[in-house]
Design a protein around this motif. Structure first.
Motif: not given
Length: 104
Positions: A1-4
């Motif tokens: 999961m990545s922070d956009l």
């Protein structure tokens, strides 16, 4: 999961994040809806419907394009998410979706 990061547009709703507030709007959507309904050149008005306007289902006026009418009312339904002040009007014009006429 990545922070956009912070988002600015979600499901047609514009999101503006301030220091103390989160503001939602649909200016682009409103402009497109006004163009589709032929009201892009209309001037803004304080109240969303004429006061004491009486609409009836027993009108003798010519029928309008029912598909376009339903599309515009559907657009108003989506617009109520950020404009609760038009909820009454949206409900009022929804009564005529079965048999829309030019002048109820």
């Amino acid at each position: 999961m990545s922070d956009l990061g912070a988002f600015s547009y979600y499901l047609g709703i514009e999101v503006r994040q301030g220091k103390d507030a989160l503001m939602l709007g649909q200016n682009t959507y409103i402009s497109k809806l006004l163009e589709r309904s032929g009201m892009a050149e209309c001037k803004p008005y304080v109240t969303p419907i004429e006061e004491r306007l009486k609409l009836t289902k027993t009108s003798t006026a010519a029928k309008v394009d029912a598909t376009l009418y339903r599309s515009i009312v559907g657009g108003l339904r989506y617009l109520v998410h950020t404009r609760p002040d038009i909820a009454f009007v949206r409900g009022y014009v929804s009564r005529f979706m079965e048999d829309p006429r030019e002048d109820h």
